[in-house]
Structures are given as structure tokens and as C-alpha cells.
Design a protein around this motif. Structure first.
Motif, PDB file in Angstrom:
ATOM      1  N   GLY A  17       0.431   6.305  42.689  1.00  9.89           N
ATOM      2  CA  GLY A  17      -0.172   5.052  43.133  1.00  9.89           C
ATOM      3  C   GLY A  17       0.819   4.140  43.823  1.00  9.89           C
ATOM      4  N   TRP A  18       2.041   4.085  43.309  1.00  8.13           N
ATOM      5  CA  TRP A  18       3.080   3.252  43.937  1.00  8.13           C
ATOM      6  C   TRP A  18       3.390   3.750  45.347  1.00  8.13           C
ATOM      7  CZ3 TRP A  18       8.858   4.136  43.696  1.00  8.13           C
ATOM      8  CH2 TRP A  18       9.550   3.057  44.263  1.00  8.13           C
ATOM      9  N   VAL A  19       3.476   5.075  45.517  1.00  5.14           N
ATOM     10  CA  VAL A  19       3.706   5.634  46.856  1.00  5.14           C
ATOM     11  C   VAL A  19       2.552   5.290  47.782  1.00  5.14           C
ATOM     12  CG1 VAL A  19       3.976   7.777  48.154  1.00  5.14           C
ATOM     13  CG2 VAL A  19       5.190   7.481  45.993  1.00  5.14           C
ATOM     14  N   GLY A  20       1.312   5.355  47.270  1.00  3.71           N
ATOM     15  CA  GLY A  20       0.163   4.982  48.087  1.00  3.71           C
ATOM     16  C   GLY A  20       0.204   3.527  48.521  1.00  3.71           C
ATOM     17  N   ILE A  21       0.642   2.644  47.625  1.00  6.34           N
ATOM     18  CA  ILE A  21       0.750   1.225  47.977  1.00  6.34           C
ATOM     19  C   ILE A  21       1.824   1.007  49.048  1.00  6.34           C
ATOM     20  CG2 ILE A  21       1.484  -1.022  47.072  1.00  6.34           C
ATOM     21  CD1 ILE A  21      -0.003  -0.370  44.515  1.00  6.34           C
TER      22      ILE A  21
END
Length: 225
Positions: A17-21
Motif C-alpha cells: 500500500g505504501w508503494v501504491g501511495i
């Protein structure tokens, strides 16, 4: 084993999720806009794409972007979404570090289970804040763009931000739940429990139950021999 699997799943979801953000923050295909009527835009096959940092014109023969560098003249929703997404990206780094240090397979020196528990709680809380920042930005931005000009559709970057925020939210819940019922964070009763026996002198002396069990076992072996 189930506890470790849940913690690994929460950590993996939070990292993804952090990479997606980060990807959503760095790209500019958040919303597709139309400067004319919908029918005219469809006939001309020309749309506008807006993100946090640039505004682009997309057509079969042209792809041109203009950087949104005039901070004082930008709408409030763009400035706020920028700040929230940048904070989410920066806050995700210590969050992932703390979550990694809370894993059972990672040991730093003479680290005790209580320290790992604190790392997991703080890392899960930071991941939850990252998810909230991403959700607020990705929901507020299309609403502001629609109020300012015609909104045609959502872009790939916006979908990426939604998925990343949802994964961070799910991962933070899993991490916090695992830290709440961590069996390794509670000391073993047999190793750290004491009882007091009153001796003839009247003083209370603490006796370790684990040591008493070892001594009793040795006496039993001697008697058997």
C-alpha cells in the motif's frame, strides 16, 4: 504460527500500500477533465488529465503537460492533497522500519519482547495515519476537480491511490491486532513466577518455581538410581 502469518500478511499489505501511495503521488493521471462539452471532447478525442503536480492535454497526436508551480494561485484542494500525500510518503518510511523491527524473525541485540510489542504498535499506528492521509487526498481531489471544472472520469493514479490506502488500512489493522494478542510478549509463568515460603525465622523468602522444578527432578532421578 498463525500469529506470525497474520503479522507477515499485515506487513506485506502495508508495504504494498505504501508503494501504491508513492506511485499515486508521483504520477499525474488522477482525473480526466474536459474543457468543452462532453460531446465535443468525445468527437475531438481530446481530454485533460490533472494530478498533484501537473495538468496535461491528452489526444492521439499530442501529449503536453504544464507544471503547477504557482503555489499561491493553486486551489486549496490541490495544496492540501499535496501536503497529505507527501506526509503519507514520508511517514511510511519509519512506519515500515518499525513494523520490520517488530517481526519475530528480526532481532536487534538483546531486544526483549516488550520492545518488539512497542515497535509493532507504533508502526501500526503510523501505517494507519498513512492510510488516512491517502484516503482523504484521493477522495477530496476528484470532488474539488469536479467542482472547479467538468470531470469526465477517474485516472489510473487515483485508482492506485485508493488501492494503496486500502492496503495500508488493512495492514495496520492486522498489525495492531497481532500486537494486541502477541503470545511472546507475555513472560512465561514457569520462568518468572515466584512464591514465598515462610521459614522458621519468620522471614518470607522468594523461591523460583522453575528452579524448584529442576531440583525436584534431580531428586527424583537420584531416588530412582
Amino acid at each position: 504460527m498463525a500469529h506470525v502469518c497474520r503479522q507477515l500478511s499485515g506487513s506485506g499489505a502495508s508495504f504494498a500500500g505504501w508503494v501504491g501511495i508513492i506511485i499515486a503521488t508521483a504520477t499525474n493521471d488522477w482525473v480526466r477533465t474536459c474543457d468543452y462539452t462532453v460531446t465535443t471532447c468525445v468527437r475531438m478525442d481530446e481530454l485533460g488529465a490533472r494530478g498533484l503536480w501537473a495538468e496535461c492535454v491528452i489526444s492521439p497526436s499530442l501529449y503536453h503537460c504544464v507544471t503547477l508551480n504557482h503555489i499561491l494561485t493553486l486551489p486549496a484542494y490541490i495544496q492540501t492533497c499535496r501536503a497529505l500525500m507527501v506526509c503519507a510518503c514520508l511517514m511510511g518510511l519509519p512506519a515500515m522500519g518499525l513494523v520490520l523491527m517488530s517481526m519475530p524473525c528480526v532481532r536487534l541485540g538483546d531486544e526483549i519482547p516488550a520492545t518488539k510489542l512497542r515497535h509493532g504498535i507504533v508502526g501500526g499506528a503510523l501505517t494507519f495515519i498513512v492510510a488516512l492521509c491517502g484516503l482523504v487526498s484521493t477522495i477530496w481531489f476528484p470532488i474539488g476537480a469536479h467542482a472547479e471544472e467538468g470531470l469526465m472520469s477517474f485516472g489510473i493514479s487515483l485508482y492506485t491511490g485508493w488501492v494503496g490506502s486500502a492496503l495500508c488500512l488493512l495492514g495496520s489493522f492486522m498489525i495492531l491486532c497481532c500486537c494486541g494478542d502477541d503470545p511472546s510478549a507475555t513472560p512465561q509463568r514457569q520462568q518468572n513466577s515466584y512464591y514465598y515460603s515462610r521459614q522458621a525465622g519468620g522471614a518470607d523468602t522468594p523461591i523460583n518455581l522453575a528452579t524448584t522444578a529442576v531440583v525436584t527432578g534431580n531428586h527424583s532421578k537420584s531416588a530412582h538410581v
